[in-house]
Design an enzyme around this catalytic site. Sequence first.
Site, PDB file in Angstrom:
ATOM      1  N   CYS A  25       0.837  -1.203   0.000  1.00 44.92           N
ATOM      2  CA  CYS A  25       0.000   0.000   0.000  1.00 44.92           C
ATOM      3  C   CYS A  25       0.875   1.257   0.000  1.00 44.92           C
ATOM      4  O   CYS A  25       0.652   2.179  -0.793  1.00 44.92           O
ATOM      5  CB  CYS A  25      -0.923  -0.030   1.220  1.00 44.92           C
ATOM      6  N   CYS A  26       1.897   1.295   0.864  1.00 41.46           N
ATOM      7  CA  CYS A  26       2.796   2.455   0.891  1.00 41.46           C
ATOM      8  C   CYS A  26       3.577   2.580  -0.419  1.00 41.46           C
ATOM      9  O   CYS A  26       3.838   3.691  -0.882  1.00 41.46           O
ATOM     10  CB  CYS A  26       3.788   2.343   2.050  1.00 41.46           C
ATOM     11  N   CYS A  74      -1.267   8.231   7.671  1.00 40.11           N
ATOM     12  CA  CYS A  74      -2.596   7.967   7.128  1.00 40.11           C
ATOM     13  C   CYS A  74      -3.552   7.572   8.255  1.00 40.11           C
ATOM     14  O   CYS A  74      -3.135   7.089   9.310  1.00 40.11           O
ATOM     15  CB  CYS A  74      -2.518   6.866   6.080  1.00 40.11           C
ATOM     16  N   CYS A 109      -2.282   2.233  10.644  1.00 42.07           N
ATOM     17  CA  CYS A 109      -1.193   3.081  10.159  1.00 42.07           C
ATOM     18  C   CYS A 109      -0.809   4.180  11.146  1.00 42.07           C
ATOM     19  O   CYS A 109       0.349   4.562  11.216  1.00 42.07           O
ATOM     20  CB  CYS A 109      -1.569   3.727   8.831  1.00 42.07           C
ATOM     21  N   CYS A 156       7.596   4.097   5.818  1.00 39.16           N
ATOM     22  CA  CYS A 156       6.717   3.848   4.666  1.00 39.16           C
ATOM     23  C   CYS A 156       7.498   3.393   3.442  1.00 39.16           C
ATOM     24  O   CYS A 156       6.912   2.898   2.488  1.00 39.16           O
ATOM     25  CB  CYS A 156       5.913   5.101   4.332  1.00 39.16           C
TER      26      CYS A 156
HETATM   27  S1  SF4 Z   1       0.422   4.714   5.636  1.00 37.41           S
HETATM   28 FE1  SF4 Z   1      -1.194   3.114   5.541  1.00 37.41          FE
HETATM   29  S2  SF4 Z   1      -2.862   3.883   4.201  1.00 37.41           S
HETATM   30 FE2  SF4 Z   1      -1.029   5.226   3.962  1.00 37.41          FE
HETATM   31  S3  SF4 Z   1      -0.048   4.440   2.144  1.00 37.41           S
HETATM   32 FE3  SF4 Z   1       0.956   3.408   3.896  1.00 37.41          FE
HETATM   33  S4  SF4 Z   1      -0.214   1.501   4.330  1.00 37.41           S
HETATM   34 FE4  SF4 Z   1      -1.422   2.800   2.886  1.00 37.41          FE
END
Ligand code: SF4
Length: 233
Positions: A118-119, A201, A206, A229
Amino acid sequence: MTGTTTDYEAIATAAGRELEEATAQEVLTWAADTFGKRFCVTSSMEDAVVAHLASSVFPGVDVVFLDTGYHFPETIGTRDAVAAVLPVNLITLKPLQTVAEQDAQYGPALHDRDPDLCCSLRKVEPLGRGLAGYDAWATGLRRDESPTRAGTPVVSWDPKRRKVKIAPIARWTQEDVDAYVNANGVLLNPLLWEGYTSVGCSPLSCTRKPAEGEDARAGRWSGSGKTECGIHL
Ligand code: SF4
């Protein structure tokens, strides 16, 4: 100034030695003089300290914000306030996919199942794309934030992106930040008054408030073993 990658690597290595004891303003003045418009500041909008510092020595400096689509409303509000009150050129970077498009391809709540992916999709890729037009970028990394950031250089070579990476407040403590904020009326993310010490986030996996005695970044991806991240790895 323009130069080759080899030049910039050598410049970064020399500046890392020479500017270790310099003030944040001196570091940023060096960056502005050396790179001009090919220098930018990145900000998570946890606070506007580095944006304020940079704009005081380089009015009109580009300030780059990554809008992951998962931010707290307070973070978006801080970004908008920074754009309104500071002499900066605010640039918002977005991922290639909206959250809905990512959910359709990878399933919902990827942040809970694979936060590294996701990051990578929502932070690392867009930042890499956004930094393509720059030779140097500054961040708000500080050595006292966490053990993983204790060795942060003031100026270094970012081999992954092949750019000069600058951390003008690397040597600052939280007390230094508080003093600068109070002396200059610097904008802060309102979540800092609610007990958050690091704002990322909004999914609970997170960002959560740290417990008493935990370091400032303990609430980030808590319990997952993930500490960064990927932008700063
Ligand atoms: S901090 Fe969480 S929601 Fe944001 S990009 Fe990374 S995994 Fe995704």
